[in-house]
Design a protein around this motif. Structure first.
Motif, short mmCIF file in Angstrom:
data_model
loop_
_atom_site.label_atom_id
_atom_site.label_comp_id
_atom_site.label_asym_id
_atom_site.label_seq_id
_atom_site.Cartn_x
_atom_site.Cartn_y
_atom_site.Cartn_z
N ARG A 36 -112.45 -22.23 15.91
CA ARG A 36 -111.21 -22.53 15.18
C ARG A 36 -109.99 -22.03 15.94
NH1 ARG A 36 -108.05 -19.54 12.41
NH2 ARG A 36 -109.53 -17.81 12.23
N LEU A 37 -110.08 -20.81 16.48
CA LEU A 37 -108.95 -20.24 17.22
C LEU A 37 -108.64 -21.06 18.48
CD1 LEU A 37 -109.82 -16.46 16.86
CD2 LEU A 37 -107.92 -17.68 15.76
N ILE A 38 -109.68 -21.55 19.13
CA ILE A 38 -109.47 -22.38 20.31
C ILE A 38 -108.73 -23.66 19.95
CG2 ILE A 38 -110.64 -23.83 22.02
CD1 ILE A 38 -112.84 -21.61 22.09
N MET A 39 -109.21 -24.35 18.92
CA MET A 39 -108.65 -25.66 18.59
C MET A 39 -107.30 -25.57 17.89
SD MET A 39 -110.74 -27.64 20.01
CE MET A 39 -109.94 -29.15 19.47
N ASP A 40 -107.11 -24.52 17.08
CA ASP A 40 -105.86 -24.39 16.33
C ASP A 40 -104.76 -23.70 17.13
OD1 ASP A 40 -107.18 -25.57 14.27
OD2 ASP A 40 -107.28 -23.80 12.98
N GLU A 41 -105.15 -22.91 18.13
CA GLU A 41 -104.16 -22.12 18.87
C GLU A 41 -104.16 -22.39 20.37
OE1 GLU A 41 -104.24 -17.97 17.87
OE2 GLU A 41 -104.53 -18.36 15.73
N LEU A 42 -105.27 -22.08 21.02
CA LEU A 42 -105.26 -22.07 22.49
C LEU A 42 -104.97 -23.43 23.08
CD1 LEU A 42 -108.19 -19.63 23.40
CD2 LEU A 42 -105.83 -19.12 22.72
N VAL A 43 -105.60 -24.49 22.56
CA VAL A 43 -105.35 -25.81 23.14
C VAL A 43 -103.92 -26.28 22.85
CG1 VAL A 43 -107.77 -26.50 23.02
CG2 VAL A 43 -106.22 -27.15 21.18
N MET A 44 -103.27 -25.62 21.89
CA MET A 44 -101.89 -25.95 21.55
C MET A 44 -100.89 -25.06 22.30
SD MET A 44 -102.55 -28.36 19.47
CE MET A 44 -100.94 -28.69 18.75
N TYR A 46 -110.93 -37.60 21.65
CA TYR A 46 -112.08 -36.74 21.94
C TYR A 46 -112.50 -35.96 20.69
CZ TYR A 46 -112.31 -37.38 27.02
OH TYR A 46 -112.49 -37.89 28.28
N VAL A 47 -111.53 -35.36 20.01
CA VAL A 47 -111.84 -34.55 18.84
C VAL A 47 -112.51 -35.39 17.76
CG1 VAL A 47 -110.86 -33.18 16.95
CG2 VAL A 47 -110.06 -32.82 19.30
N ARG A 103 -117.57 -36.33 14.72
CA ARG A 103 -118.61 -37.19 14.12
C ARG A 103 -119.90 -37.15 14.93
NH1 ARG A 103 -114.84 -41.17 16.14
NH2 ARG A 103 -115.80 -42.45 17.79
N GLY A 104 -119.94 -36.29 15.95
CA GLY A 104 -121.15 -36.12 16.74
C GLY A 104 -121.50 -37.33 17.59
N ASP A 105 -120.50 -38.07 18.03
CA ASP A 105 -120.71 -39.31 18.75
C ASP A 105 -120.59 -39.06 20.26
OD1 ASP A 105 -120.77 -41.88 19.76
OD2 ASP A 105 -119.39 -42.71 18.27
N ILE A 157 -117.01 -31.28 26.44
CA ILE A 157 -117.39 -32.68 26.57
C ILE A 157 -118.46 -32.89 27.64
CG2 ILE A 157 -115.24 -33.50 25.60
CD1 ILE A 157 -114.31 -34.28 28.38
N HIS A 158 -118.85 -31.82 28.34
CA HIS A 158 -119.99 -31.95 29.26
C HIS A 158 -121.30 -32.22 28.52
CE1 HIS A 158 -117.40 -30.69 32.52
NE2 HIS A 158 -118.39 -30.86 33.37
#
Length: 234
Positions: free
Chosen positions: A160-168, A50-51, A56-58, A88-89
């Motif tokens: 950045r905080l969501i992707m680097d921290e929260l989802v982890m 997904y990421v 790449r905006g696909d 992803i909506h």
């Protein structure tokens, strides 16, 4: 005896999917009886896939991943689908026309709740992809509600905080404080509530600590799924 419709969860991040699943199981007994909940199936493609598509905006690649999950969940017996991932909506217009099952749309669920509660101007938080998209502005606009985005620098920082921290599964007090500061800024711009438009944000922000009333997209979606499953019991 009628049974509620089986629910399919299209997962993206583990934390958001887990919160949705827990909410379904925790809140169903009040409606169905002790220990009861609808049948639930969950499928998630790798978050990395997904990421990569998002970066790449696909949107078509995102839609293809969602549709693959939809087909697998149909085979597992689901009657309708929810996706506890706001970002992803953005691909949903490419998903719904080709989906084997109907979907509840997370932004539409949140917008309906906002209208029911009389909110008129909502601050938006979420990943940088979500905040710069039209997912929420479109859903809110159709219900006469205005969406207010954070500034570009705040959008990128929270993303950045969501992707680097929260989802982890990393939850630092400093990160919570930063989210609350951005919400306070939205309050100063005249917002009367805030959309927690990433399914991990409710893990650190709630009505208990937010300067504004919160619209918890994950739990609102789960509750809408429960209502739909019970209303369409077969």
């Amino acid at each position: 005896m009628t049974r509620p419709l089986p629910i399919g969860i299209v997962a993206c991040s583990s934390e958001g999917a887990a919160l949705c699943y827990r909410t379904l199981c925790a809140e169903a007994p009040a409606l169905m009886g002790p220990h009861a909940h609808p049948d639930i199936a969950l499928h998630g493609a790798s978050l990395a896939d997904y990421v990569a598509a998002l970066e790449r905006g696909d949107r078509q690649a995102v839609a293809d991943l969602m549709l693959d999950s939809a087909r697998r969940l149909q085979a597992a017996g689901a009657a309708f689908l929810v996706c506890p991932d706001n970002t992803i909506h953005e691909a949903m217009p490419l998903v719904r026309p080709h989906s084997p099952l109907p979907w509840l749309h997370i932004a539409e669920v949140v917008a309906d709740e906002a209208r029911a509660r009389g909110f008129r101007r909502l601050g938006l938080t979420g990943t940088h992809w979500l905040v710069r998209s039209e997912v929420y502005p479109e859903a809110l606009r159709s219900r006469g509600i205005e969406a207010v985005r954070p500034g570009d620098a705040e959008r990128d920082e929270l993303g950045r905080l969501i992707m680097d921290e929260l989802v982890m599964g990393v939850f630092r007090p400093e990160t919570t404080a930063r989210f609350l500061a951005v919400i306070a800024g939205l309050q100063a711009r005249g917002c009367d509530a805030v959309v927690l438009g990433c399914t991990e944000i409710p893990l650190i922000v709630s009505d208990a600590n937010s300067p504004l009333p919160t619209l918890d997209s994950t739990r609102l979606l789960a509750r809408a799924a429960l209502r739909h499953a019970l209303a369409q019991a077969r």
